[in-house]
Design a protein around this motif. Structure first.
Motif, PDB file in Angstrom:
ATOM      1  N   THR A 221       0.906  -0.828  -0.144  1.00 13.29           N
ATOM      2  CA  THR A 221       0.599   0.034   0.322  1.00 13.29           C
ATOM      3  C   THR A 221       0.889   1.124  -0.093  1.00 13.29           C
ATOM      4  O   THR A 221       1.708   1.409   0.438  1.00 13.29           O
ATOM      5  CB  THR A 221      -1.155   0.197   1.382  1.00 13.29           C
ATOM      6  OG1 THR A 221      -1.532   1.816   1.169  1.00 13.29           O
ATOM      7  CG2 THR A 221      -0.189  -0.180   1.735  1.00 13.29           C
ATOM      8  N   GLN A 222       0.053   2.575  -0.820  1.00 11.20           N
ATOM      9  CA  GLN A 222       1.223   3.961  -1.092  1.00 11.20           C
ATOM     10  C   GLN A 222       0.666   4.736  -0.247  1.00 11.20           C
ATOM     11  O   GLN A 222       1.531   5.906   0.853  1.00 11.20           O
ATOM     12  CB  GLN A 222       1.055   3.760  -2.623  1.00 11.20           C
ATOM     13  CG  GLN A 222       1.976   2.967  -3.256  1.00 11.20           C
ATOM     14  CD  GLN A 222       1.948   3.690  -4.913  1.00 11.20           C
ATOM     15  OE1 GLN A 222       0.893   3.618  -5.883  1.00 11.20           O
ATOM     16  NE2 GLN A 222       2.511   4.595  -4.721  1.00 11.20           N
ATOM     17  N   ILE A 223      -0.399   4.519   1.367  1.00 12.20           N
ATOM     18  CA  ILE A 223      -0.783   4.921   1.965  1.00 12.20           C
ATOM     19  C   ILE A 223      -1.159   4.391   3.094  1.00 12.20           C
ATOM     20  O   ILE A 223      -0.975   3.525   2.950  1.00 12.20           O
ATOM     21  CB  ILE A 223      -2.074   5.764   1.588  1.00 12.20           C
ATOM     22  CG1 ILE A 223      -3.336   4.322   1.207  1.00 12.20           C
ATOM     23  CG2 ILE A 223      -2.122   6.380  -0.163  1.00 12.20           C
ATOM     24  CD1 ILE A 223      -4.476   5.431   0.751  1.00 12.20           C
ATOM     25  N   SER A 224      -1.108   4.897   4.382  1.00 13.31           N
ATOM     26  CA  SER A 224      -0.953   4.564   5.815  1.00 13.31           C
ATOM     27  C   SER A 224      -2.669   4.612   5.865  1.00 13.31           C
ATOM     28  O   SER A 224      -3.662   5.532   5.365  1.00 13.31           O
ATOM     29  CB  SER A 224      -0.581   5.497   6.824  1.00 13.31           C
ATOM     30  OG  SER A 224       1.165   5.160   6.322  1.00 13.31           O
ATOM     31  N   GLY A 225      -3.216   3.980   6.974  1.00 10.73           N
ATOM     32  CA  GLY A 225      -4.459   3.733   7.183  1.00 10.73           C
ATOM     33  C   GLY A 225      -4.737   2.756   7.680  1.00 10.73           C
ATOM     34  O   GLY A 225      -4.130   1.910   8.279  1.00 10.73           O
TER      35      GLY A 225
ATOM     36  N   LEU B 119      -8.695  -6.700  -3.365  1.00  9.62           N
ATOM     37  CA  LEU B 119      -8.428  -7.708  -2.178  1.00  9.62           C
ATOM     38  C   LEU B 119      -9.197  -7.200  -0.562  1.00  9.62           C
ATOM     39  O   LEU B 119      -8.744  -7.891  -0.229  1.00  9.62           O
ATOM     40  CB  LEU B 119      -6.471  -7.635  -2.133  1.00  9.62           C
ATOM     41  CG  LEU B 119      -6.314  -8.646  -3.716  1.00  9.62           C
ATOM     42  CD1 LEU B 119      -4.732  -8.287  -3.525  1.00  9.62           C
ATOM     43  CD2 LEU B 119      -6.867  -9.260  -4.007  1.00  9.62           C
ATOM     44  N   ALA B 120      -8.427  -6.017  -0.685  1.00  6.43           N
ATOM     45  CA  ALA B 120      -8.192  -5.454   0.506  1.00  6.43           C
ATOM     46  C   ALA B 120      -9.232  -3.522   0.328  1.00  6.43           C
ATOM     47  O   ALA B 120      -8.441  -3.264  -0.466  1.00  6.43           O
ATOM     48  CB  ALA B 120      -7.403  -5.503   1.693  1.00  6.43           C
ATOM     49  N   GLU B 121      -9.645  -2.647   1.524  1.00  4.58           N
ATOM     50  CA  GLU B 121      -9.563  -1.944   1.507  1.00  4.58           C
ATOM     51  C   GLU B 121      -9.352  -0.295   2.410  1.00  4.58           C
ATOM     52  O   GLU B 121      -9.163  -1.659   3.756  1.00  4.58           O
ATOM     53  CB  GLU B 121     -10.983  -1.219   1.287  1.00  4.58           C
ATOM     54  CG  GLU B 121     -12.301  -1.609  -0.016  1.00  4.58           C
ATOM     55  CD  GLU B 121     -13.300  -1.046   0.030  1.00  4.58           C
ATOM     56  OE1 GLU B 121     -13.720  -0.241   0.796  1.00  4.58           O
ATOM     57  OE2 GLU B 121     -14.303  -2.607  -0.651  1.00  4.58           O
ATOM     58  N   ILE B 122      -9.035   0.286   2.654  1.00  5.83           N
ATOM     59  CA  ILE B 122      -7.734   1.276   3.637  1.00  5.83           C
ATOM     60  C   ILE B 122      -9.568   1.888   3.887  1.00  5.83           C
ATOM     61  O   ILE B 122     -10.247   2.643   2.656  1.00  5.83           O
ATOM     62  CB  ILE B 122      -6.473   1.474   3.589  1.00  5.83           C
ATOM     63  CG1 ILE B 122      -5.794   0.472   3.365  1.00  5.83           C
ATOM     64  CG2 ILE B 122      -6.575   2.774   4.596  1.00  5.83           C
ATOM     65  CD1 ILE B 122      -4.897   0.672   2.937  1.00  5.83           C
TER      66      ILE B 122
ATOM     67  N   ILE C  88      -7.867  -7.286   9.467  1.00  5.77           N
ATOM     68  CA  ILE C  88      -9.149  -5.801   9.221  1.00  5.77           C
ATOM     69  C   ILE C  88      -8.822  -5.363  11.214  1.00  5.77           C
ATOM     70  O   ILE C  88      -8.653  -5.929  11.946  1.00  5.77           O
ATOM     71  CB  ILE C  88     -10.599  -6.916   9.544  1.00  5.77           C
ATOM     72  CG1 ILE C  88     -10.971  -7.050   8.203  1.00  5.77           C
ATOM     73  CG2 ILE C  88     -11.145  -5.321   9.448  1.00  5.77           C
ATOM     74  CD1 ILE C  88     -12.098  -7.838   8.171  1.00  5.77           C
ATOM     75  N   GLY C  89      -9.230  -3.753  11.088  1.00  3.57           N
ATOM     76  CA  GLY C  89      -8.365  -3.370  11.894  1.00  3.57           C
ATOM     77  C   GLY C  89      -6.748  -2.916  12.029  1.00  3.57           C
ATOM     78  O   GLY C  89      -6.871  -1.791  12.984  1.00  3.57           O
ATOM     79  N   GLN C  90      -5.946  -3.490  11.294  1.00  6.19           N
ATOM     80  CA  GLN C  90      -4.881  -3.498  11.704  1.00  6.19           C
ATOM     81  C   GLN C  90      -3.928  -1.835  11.144  1.00  6.19           C
ATOM     82  O   GLN C  90      -5.097  -2.034   9.746  1.00  6.19           O
ATOM     83  CB  GLN C  90      -3.484  -4.446  10.688  1.00  6.19           C
ATOM     84  CG  GLN C  90      -2.602  -4.132  11.152  1.00  6.19           C
ATOM     85  CD  GLN C  90      -1.566  -4.978  10.034  1.00  6.19           C
ATOM     86  OE1 GLN C  90      -2.360  -6.784  10.807  1.00  6.19           O
ATOM     87  NE2 GLN C  90      -0.352  -5.504  10.309  1.00  6.19           N
ATOM     88  N   THR C  91      -3.555  -1.657  11.318  1.00  5.01           N
ATOM     89  CA  THR C  91      -3.088  -0.055  10.852  1.00  5.01           C
ATOM     90  C   THR C  91      -1.924  -0.473  10.083  1.00  5.01           C
ATOM     91  O   THR C  91      -1.196  -0.455  10.652  1.00  5.01           O
ATOM     92  CB  THR C  91      -2.902   1.303  11.883  1.00  5.01           C
ATOM     93  OG1 THR C  91      -4.215   1.107  12.750  1.00  5.01           O
ATOM     94  CG2 THR C  91      -2.678   2.175  11.242  1.00  5.01           C
TER      95      THR C  91
END
Length: 382
Positions: A69-73, A92-95, A190-193
């Motif tokens: 991922t190129q962004i944090s969240g 695959l996933a969503e931030i 899920i829930g991980q930063t």
């Protein structure tokens, strides 16, 4: 009477002496030396002969993609798990996009502000041109209005760039698969930063195609000289000990590795895996086929270690003994390739059907070993 007693004792003494002499002769070294040779032989025959290089390696997918991922969240959606098959572009996933949406709204407002300022600068510049044409204002005032117009355009361009950046970042909140393949690993829940600061964190590892795999194996510098591209390879894995798999050498990497003063090179081997039973990370026990003969005269290398114990001159290297009419006859021979047990006969007076001597079974006796221990010879290894 006395003579009869004396005659009987003389006869007994003679019988005992004859028995002693006979026994001494029977067990004497001369008697032992008269034993007929008892050889263990092998009949020469033609067959397949292969020279191999053995090594261990690890099975890996040909293409292994790390998805990050190129962004944090905070990860708020997770759509795939281990071993799931995915297609290119699949989510695959969503931030969580909350912060990105806020930045996007700010960028939109900033763009609207700069566009309003640009519109005012355009009106001022138009008015200044009209007034300057009538000599109502100085040239410097016109220049200032034109410069303000240029600044307004630049600010609008910058605001448009920031808006594009924030829209792109919002797109990065949706993690998509760059290739079609199988999810080998997942390192997020899920829930991980996730924090994308200096390095991109890896969320998923995807193998593009498990039907084609490769073995990364280390070959010692002493053996790598015999390795060539497209050479045949046989290998096995612990998961299927009774099955032999095949492959071919694809590349010999020039980057060497030195471990405890041992230099090795990475040899990459292509492997077909249509049933997908070979899994990433399996240890492969590899045999690279260096040379192969399908119909050559084979001679056991053990024959080069034999020589008659009666000979005190020692053995000449590359000489074997053929059994002819119960006798060991020396035969010079030239050897080609070898598989460690058999060698290829490429010269000499040997043919299929000849019996070469491997061992003198009489030498296993105590006296035979004593004779053999007196011999100091050296056989050249092949």
């Amino acid at each position: 009477m006395e003579r009869s007693w004396f005659s009987r004792h003389i006869a007994i003494i003679l019988i005992v002496l004859i028995a002693v002499l006979a026994g001494g002769y029977w067990f004497s070294p001369w008697r032992t030396a008269e034993k007929k040779p008892n050889y263990r032989t092998e009949i020469l025959a033609k067959g397949k002969l292969t020279t191999l290089i053995s090594a261990n390696g690890t099975l890996n997918p040909v293409v292994l993609v790390n998805v990050g991922t190129q962004i944090s969240g905070v990860v708020n959606k997770l759509n795939v798990d281990f071993n799931d098959r995915v297609t290119q572009g699949q989510i695959l996933a969503e931030i969580d996009p909350s912060l990105i949406n806020a930045q996007l709204e700010q960028s939109q407002a900033n763009l609207a502000n700069t566009q309003a300022s640009l519109k005012l600068a355009q009106l001022n510049a138009q008015r200044s041109r009209e007034l300057y044409a009538k000599d109502y204002i100085a040239k410097s005032e016109l220049d200032q209005s034109v410069q303000a117009l240029s600044v307004g355009k630049a600010l609008v361009d910058a605001a448009v760039g920031l808006l594009k950046r924030d829209k792109t970042n919002r797109g990065y909140t949706i993690i998509k698969s760059p290739v079609s393949g199988v999810v080998v690993s997942r390192s997020v829940d899920i829930g991980q930063t996730v924090a994308a600061s200096f390095t991109t964190p890896t969320l998923f590892t995807i193998a593009k195609d498990l039907k084609m795999m490769q073995i990364d194996t280390s070959v010692a510098e002493a053996d790598v000289g015999g390795v060539r591209k497209e050479q045949a390879v046989n290998f096995s894995v612990d998961a299927y000990p009774d099955r032999v798999f095949t492959g071919a050498v694809r590349r010999i990497r020039l980057d060497s590795t030195v471990l405890q003063n041992v230099v090795t090179y990475d040899v990459v081997i292509d492997v077909s895996n249509p049933d997908e039973i070979l899994l990433p990370g399996m240890t492969a026990f590899v045999n690279i086929v260096i040379q192969e003969r399908k119909d050559s005269l084979r001679i056991p290398l053990a024959a080069f270690k034999f020589y008659p114990t009666s000979s005190m001159t020692g053995k000449i290297a590359k000489t074997v003994y053929r059994l002819e009419n119960g006798k060991a006859v020396a035969v010079p021979v030239e050897i080609g390739i070898s598989d460690g047990k058999y060698g290829e006969v490429i010269g000499g007076d040997l043919k299929a059907g000849d019996a070469v001597i491997l061992e003198d079974l009489n030498a296993n006796s105590a006296e035979g070993k004593a004779v053999a221990d007196k011999q100091n010879f050296r056989v050249k290894a092949f």
